[in-house]
Motif scaffolding. Structure first.
Motif, mmCIF file in Angstrom:
data_model
loop_
_atom_site.group_PDB
_atom_site.id
_atom_site.type_symbol
_atom_site.label_atom_id
_atom_site.label_comp_id
_atom_site.label_asym_id
_atom_site.label_seq_id
_atom_site.Cartn_x
_atom_site.Cartn_y
_atom_site.Cartn_z
ATOM 1 N N PRO A 1 73.787 19.499 -7.423
ATOM 2 C CA PRO A 1 75.117 19.340 -6.801
ATOM 3 C C PRO A 1 76.030 18.372 -7.534
ATOM 4 O O PRO A 1 77.215 18.309 -7.218
ATOM 5 C CB PRO A 1 74.775 18.829 -5.394
ATOM 6 C CG PRO A 1 73.409 18.262 -5.501
ATOM 7 C CD PRO A 1 72.697 19.018 -6.565
ATOM 8 N N ASP A 2 75.512 17.630 -8.515
ATOM 9 C CA ASP A 2 76.367 16.751 -9.316
ATOM 10 C C ASP A 2 77.061 17.496 -10.450
ATOM 11 O O ASP A 2 77.970 16.960 -11.081
ATOM 12 C CB ASP A 2 75.532 15.610 -9.914
ATOM 13 C CG ASP A 2 75.122 14.583 -8.863
ATOM 14 O OD1 ASP A 2 76.004 14.178 -8.091
ATOM 15 O OD2 ASP A 2 73.945 14.210 -8.816
ATOM 16 N N ALA A 3 76.629 18.724 -10.717
ATOM 17 C CA ALA A 3 77.220 19.493 -11.813
ATOM 18 C C ALA A 3 78.648 19.915 -11.459
ATOM 19 O O ALA A 3 78.990 20.074 -10.286
ATOM 20 C CB ALA A 3 76.361 20.719 -12.102
ATOM 21 N N PRO A 4 79.509 20.111 -12.452
ATOM 22 C CA PRO A 4 80.891 20.537 -12.183
ATOM 23 C C PRO A 4 80.929 21.861 -11.422
ATOM 24 O O PRO A 4 80.173 22.790 -11.726
ATOM 25 C CB PRO A 4 81.484 20.688 -13.585
ATOM 26 C CG PRO A 4 80.636 19.843 -14.467
ATOM 27 C CD PRO A 4 79.254 19.906 -13.896
ATOM 28 N N ALA A 5 81.801 21.946 -10.438
ATOM 29 C CA ALA A 5 81.947 23.172 -9.643
ATOM 30 C C ALA A 5 83.225 23.865 -10.081
ATOM 31 O O ALA A 5 84.249 23.805 -9.402
ATOM 32 C CB ALA A 5 81.981 22.824 -8.157
ATOM 33 N N ASP A 6 83.174 24.521 -11.230
ATOM 34 C CA ASP A 6 84.383 25.133 -11.787
ATOM 35 C C ASP A 6 84.259 26.637 -11.973
ATOM 36 O O ASP A 6 85.078 27.261 -12.650
ATOM 37 C CB ASP A 6 84.733 24.476 -13.123
ATOM 38 C CG ASP A 6 83.548 24.432 -14.087
ATOM 39 O OD1 ASP A 6 82.534 25.100 -13.802
ATOM 40 O OD2 ASP A 6 83.640 23.730 -15.115
ATOM 41 N N THR A 7 83.239 27.240 -11.357
ATOM 42 C CA THR A 7 83.040 28.679 -11.436
ATOM 43 C C THR A 7 83.054 29.277 -10.036
ATOM 44 O O THR A 7 82.371 28.752 -9.152
ATOM 45 C CB THR A 7 81.696 29.011 -12.117
ATOM 46 O OG1 THR A 7 81.667 28.415 -13.409
ATOM 47 C CG2 THR A 7 81.516 30.521 -12.239
ATOM 48 N N PRO A 8 83.800 30.348 -9.794
ATOM 49 C CA PRO A 8 83.784 30.968 -8.457
ATOM 50 C C PRO A 8 82.369 31.371 -8.066
ATOM 51 O O PRO A 8 81.592 31.871 -8.875
ATOM 52 C CB PRO A 8 84.692 32.192 -8.626
ATOM 53 C CG PRO A 8 85.598 31.832 -9.750
ATOM 54 C CD PRO A 8 84.769 31.011 -10.696
ATOM 55 N N GLN A 9 82.031 31.164 -6.790
ATOM 56 C CA GLN A 9 80.699 31.457 -6.291
ATOM 57 C C GLN A 9 80.580 32.932 -5.893
ATOM 58 O O GLN A 9 81.530 33.693 -5.993
ATOM 59 C CB GLN A 9 80.385 30.527 -5.125
ATOM 60 C CG GLN A 9 80.437 29.051 -5.519
ATOM 61 C CD GLN A 9 79.967 28.152 -4.413
ATOM 62 O OE1 GLN A 9 78.827 27.748 -4.347
ATOM 63 N NE2 GLN A 9 80.871 27.848 -3.491
ATOM 64 N N GLN A 10 79.385 33.307 -5.427
ATOM 65 C CA GLN A 10 79.093 34.716 -5.177
ATOM 66 C C GLN A 10 80.013 35.328 -4.127
ATOM 67 O O GLN A 10 80.484 36.456 -4.282
ATOM 68 C CB GLN A 10 77.635 34.873 -4.754
ATOM 69 C CG GLN A 10 77.195 36.321 -4.574
ATOM 70 C CD GLN A 10 77.362 37.136 -5.840
ATOM 71 O OE1 GLN A 10 76.953 36.729 -6.922
ATOM 72 N NE2 GLN A 10 78.001 38.301 -5.726
ATOM 73 N N THR A 11 80.265 34.590 -3.026
ATOM 74 C CA THR A 11 81.147 35.142 -1.991
ATOM 75 C C THR A 11 82.553 35.373 -2.547
ATOM 76 O O THR A 11 83.202 36.380 -2.240
ATOM 77 C CB THR A 11 81.212 34.229 -0.767
ATOM 78 O OG1 THR A 11 81.493 32.883 -1.188
ATOM 79 C CG2 THR A 11 79.901 34.251 0.014
ATOM 80 N N ALA A 12 83.027 34.432 -3.374
ATOM 81 C CA ALA A 12 84.359 34.584 -3.968
ATOM 82 C C ALA A 12 84.385 35.767 -4.925
ATOM 83 O O ALA A 12 85.357 36.547 -4.941
ATOM 84 C CB ALA A 12 84.756 33.299 -4.695
#
Length: 507
Positions: free
Chosen positions: A293-304
């Motif tokens: 969870p510390d990694a950058p969240a810059d990719t749309p997830q599966q639901t998106a």
């Protein structure tokens, strides 16, 4: 001297907080459940499995949704898996907690998984439940400090990890019947609050698709970032007496008629819901918990990504119902790239007057002009909307209080329905874990489309436009307004100032 020492200690605490944080853990083997599923549920499940499609029932009012959960708890014979972002310690929260404890008394294995963001202040209720030998409570992605200033400092020093929240909401009984949607557990979600109630939606599913909800639950339950409650809070004293008192008194305190508290009544009520269900092609999509969870969240997830694919296939109409609505350049450009001049995109969301969070409204306000310039049709809910009396069974709350939008649904060409915990905003796209059902049914999709269009009617919402002078105009029932309606100066000023900040991803 004291001030220098204090500052040194504070700086030291901050940096150790950044380096340390909460420790992930490995979970032991899965506990085997030996009891058989409830025969009544099993028979209906088998019938639906043979039909080849799940039975889907929309739960459109809060009290219907509360009764469905109560009936499922009473009918459970094997296990109950409940996963929620918020579980309030109020009348409905304690009532459902009492029914879970009663189910555990008769041998049902109960697993309750809660996001940490709203646990503080309610931990005594969850600790009491966790003291039962058949109930286990885990907290997803907890902060290191549990209360006070330390909790806020933990948020600041562990910003990336703490922003990864479990927004998923699922409720599964015996692996046979499940509920997913936008509702948390609390009076305002079940139409029982005296002054503020949310318009929300759930979907009850009977059939093998409920097993996919169990898979959703297991992914988070087994996550190294889901910690047993007992690691975070001490066990309460006199737990046996506390559990007996909870079971005995919670139901008495509820002011909700016709709650099924005995198995025959529960089975009868569920039979009515099953009979009113629609057999439809459907699939469950969920975002797995982050491995880091510390990694950058810059990719749309599966639901998106699933939502993007549905947008690409749309031909004539996309209707959006979202409590929080934030689309920025990237998402708007994707819609523009479709090149479908005949595609109509219309959305209803909260106005500043109905939004429970000014911060969230400010992110929407920051991008409102861009959405309008893209050609989207925007409607903002009125706090005095007569639709409240259709959505909330406690009509007195509509007369003396306000209604707010909390539901999350997108309808494509009146044929496909995307519904669940997913708000059409950046937090749901990149940061939160979400759960959504994709249901292909003209009957269900058309019904939700009609409901959304009803919410957009001038008596229920303001339509927001840009006039010839590029000014924002709120229009409703022949009246034009040139500022956020039904709110005072300071609320408008706060929203405007916050809208200048590029923080929309975290709202």
């Amino acid at each position: 001297m004291f001030s220098r020492v204090f500052c040194a200690l504070l700086v030291s605490w901050l940096f150790t907080g950044c380096a340390g944080g909460i420790q992930a853990m490995e979970h032991g083997p899965v506990v085997t459940v030996t009891a058989k599923p409830d025969a009544f549920l099993q028979a209906h499940y088998q019938q639906q499995a043979e039909a080849g499609l799940p039975a889907v029932k929309l739960l459109n009012t809060g009290q219907e949704a509360l009764r469905a959960r109560a009936a499922l708890i009473e009918t459970a014979n094997q296990r109950i898996d409940a996963q929620y972002y918020i579980w309030n310690d109020d009348g409905s929260g304690r009532y459902l907690a009492s029914r879970l404890a009663a189910a555990a008394d008769r041998g049902v294995v109960v697993r309750l998984l809660l996001d940490d963001i709203n646990v503080v202040g309610k931990e005594s209720l969850f600790a009491l439940l966790d003291s039962h030998p058949n109930i286990r409570v885990r907290i997803f992605n907890p902060s290191r400090s549990r209360d006070g200033v330390g909790r806020w400092l933990s948020f600041l020093t562990d910003f990336d990890r703490i922003n990864r929240r479990m927004h998923n909401k699922t409720f599964v009984v015996d692996g046979l019947v499940g509920i997913a949607g936008g509702r948390n557990v609390g009076d305002e979600y079940f139409g029982l609050h005296p002054s503020l109630n949310f318009r929300d939606r759930d979907v009850m599913v009977l059939g093998p698709l409920a097993g996919d909800m169990t898979g959703n639950f297991e992914a988070y339950w087994r996550s190294p970032w889901s910690l047993p409650l007992e690691r975070l809070y001490p066990k309460p004293e006199k737990t046996a007496a506390g559990l007996r008192a909870l079971i005995k008194t919670a139901g008495i305190q509820m002011d909700a008629p016709a709650l099924p508290t005995e198995k025959p009544a529960a089975r009868a009520y569920l039979g009515e819901l099953f009979a009113d269900s629609v057999s439809a092609s459907a699939e469950l999509v969920f975002d797995p918990p982050p491995e880091n969870p510390d990694a950058p969240a810059d990719t749309p997830q599966q639901t998106a990504e699933t939502l993007y694919q549905l947008v690409e296939r749309a031909r004539s109409e996309i209707l959006i119902e979202s409590a929080y609505l934030i689309l920025t350049d990237e998402q708007l450009q994707a819609v523009n790239d479709l090149g479908k001049s005949e595609l109509e995109v219309a959305a209803v969301t909260n106005s500043l007057a109905t939004n429970d969070l000014v911060t969230n409204h400010s992110g929407y306000a920051r991008w409102r002009r861009a959405m309008l310039a893209q050609g989207m049709e925007l409607h903002e809910l009125r706090p005095d909307a007569p639709a409240c009396k259709r959505w909330v069974e406690a009509l007195a709350a509509c007369d003396g209080g306000e209604v707010s939008l909390h539901s999350k649904a997108v309808v494509f060409d009146r044929n496909t329905l995307f519904i669940g915990s997913f708000n059409v905003n950046l937090r749901s796209i990149y940061l939160n874990g979400e759960t959504a059902l994709v249901i292909r049914s003209p009957e269900l999709a058309g019904g939700v489309a009609d409901d959304i269009r009803y919410a957009m009617e001038p008596v229920n919402s303001w339509r927001v436009d840009l006039n010839d002078s590029n000014e924002l105009v709120w229009r409703s029932e022949g009246e034009d307004l040139y500022h956020e309606p039904e709110v005072g100066f300071w609320r408008r000023a706060m929203s405007r100032m916050l809208s200048w900040l590029p923080i929309e991803k975290y709202l």
